[in-house]
Scaffold this motif. Sequence first.
Motif, PDB file in Angstrom:
ATOM      1  N   UNK A 179     -10.162 -12.730  10.993  1.00 14.20           N
ATOM      2  CA  UNK A 179      -9.539 -12.259   9.751  1.00 14.20           C
ATOM      3  C   UNK A 179      -9.792 -10.956   9.554  1.00 14.20           C
ATOM      4  N   UNK A 180     -10.983 -10.401   9.823  1.00  8.39           N
ATOM      5  CA  UNK A 180     -11.484  -8.940   9.668  1.00  8.39           C
ATOM      6  C   UNK A 180     -10.177  -8.230  10.634  1.00  8.39           C
ATOM      7  N   UNK A 181      -9.995  -8.579  11.747  1.00  9.59           N
ATOM      8  CA  UNK A 181      -9.150  -7.974  12.608  1.00  9.59           C
ATOM      9  C   UNK A 181      -7.771  -8.001  11.874  1.00  9.59           C
ATOM     10  N   UNK A 182      -7.366  -9.136  11.434  1.00  7.19           N
ATOM     11  CA  UNK A 182      -6.043  -9.279  10.817  1.00  7.19           C
ATOM     12  C   UNK A 182      -5.905  -8.524   9.549  1.00  7.19           C
ATOM     13  N   UNK A 183      -6.944  -8.323   8.907  1.00  7.89           N
ATOM     14  CA  UNK A 183      -7.008  -7.255   7.670  1.00  7.89           C
ATOM     15  C   UNK A 183      -6.724  -5.685   8.234  1.00  7.89           C
ATOM     16  N   UNK A 184      -7.544  -5.422   9.272  1.00 11.32           N
ATOM     17  CA  UNK A 184      -7.110  -4.226   9.974  1.00 11.32           C
ATOM     18  C   UNK A 184      -5.971  -3.866  10.161  1.00 11.32           C
ATOM     19  N   UNK A 185      -5.226  -4.867  10.695  1.00 13.41           N
ATOM     20  CA  UNK A 185      -3.926  -4.849  11.212  1.00 13.41           C
ATOM     21  C   UNK A 185      -3.073  -4.753  10.171  1.00 13.41           C
ATOM     22  N   UNK A 186      -3.086  -5.293   8.883  1.00  7.93           N
ATOM     23  CA  UNK A 186      -2.310  -5.245   7.944  1.00  7.93           C
ATOM     24  C   UNK A 186      -2.158  -3.855   7.263  1.00  7.93           C
ATOM     25  N   UNK A 187      -3.446  -3.317   7.091  1.00  6.66           N
ATOM     26  CA  UNK A 187      -3.845  -1.993   6.597  1.00  6.66           C
ATOM     27  C   UNK A 187      -2.953  -1.021   7.272  1.00  6.66           C
ATOM     28  N   UNK A 188      -3.049  -1.058   8.624  1.00  3.47           N
ATOM     29  CA  UNK A 188      -2.385  -0.222   9.518  1.00  3.47           C
ATOM     30  C   UNK A 188      -0.971  -0.280   9.397  1.00  3.47           C
ATOM     31  N   UNK A 189      -0.525  -1.488   9.318  1.00  2.66           N
ATOM     32  CA  UNK A 189       0.814  -1.598   9.358  1.00  2.66           C
ATOM     33  C   UNK A 189       1.315  -1.261   7.815  1.00  2.66           C
ATOM     34  N   UNK A 190       0.743  -1.331   6.885  1.00  2.00           N
ATOM     35  CA  UNK A 190       1.230  -0.767   5.630  1.00  2.00           C
ATOM     36  C   UNK A 190       1.327   0.681   5.570  1.00  2.00           C
ATOM     37  N   UNK A 191       0.139   1.271   6.184  1.00  2.00           N
ATOM     38  CA  UNK A 191       0.363   2.614   6.169  1.00  2.00           C
ATOM     39  C   UNK A 191       1.448   3.082   6.869  1.00  2.00           C
ATOM     40  N   UNK A 192       1.638   2.635   8.155  1.00  2.00           N
ATOM     41  CA  UNK A 192       2.902   3.005   8.938  1.00  2.00           C
ATOM     42  C   UNK A 192       4.176   2.831   8.000  1.00  2.00           C
ATOM     43  N   UNK A 193       4.334   1.668   7.461  1.00  2.00           N
ATOM     44  CA  UNK A 193       5.486   1.220   6.810  1.00  2.00           C
ATOM     45  C   UNK A 193       5.837   2.288   5.551  1.00  2.00           C
TER      46      UNK A 193
END
Length: 191
Positions: free
Chosen positions: A119-133
Amino acid sequence: MRHHRKLTDDERLQIIEARAQGTPAVVLARRFGVSTRTIYNTLSRAKGDRSASTTTISTRLSARQLAGFQAALARRGITDHPAALRRLMGAADILLRPVDPVVLDHLQAWRAQVATEGAAVNHIARKLNEAKLRGRPIPFTDDDMTTIRTFAGGLFEFAEEFRILWEEQLAAMTREVDKALPGLPTMEPDP
């Protein structure tokens, strides 16, 4: 030979006495007009041995399944396939017992650990994806790297511990099979 002939009590006693003196079962079967199975059943009942009763079962196997069974026995050098199958069925309560509670506890602990760290890694991935988008700078921190490394290390640790548990379970099953199959006829080794 007559079938389904019922022996008298006197005939049963004669069979028991004659067999004790060494008369072959085949000779007794002819003499009393019954099958050799009836002779053996009579002798078993006289001994009080009720375990001699057997049940015939049949099952369909694919050629692949049968070849796999025969190959497994061949690796052990066993040539008496029916006897091996009977012994393995006799050991089924040991071989097919439920999963060891220790293994279940380990799996549940690993599942909880993977869920938390995942869940922590998924949170990091979402944060990175949102910044990219949104066209923002990628917010990747040292803490994020530590979280990902911890997760990856946990997966490697899980894989190693699972391998060890699996090998222990496999060794335990192999020991049980070894206990079930001793003394069966085996092939002579090639010179």
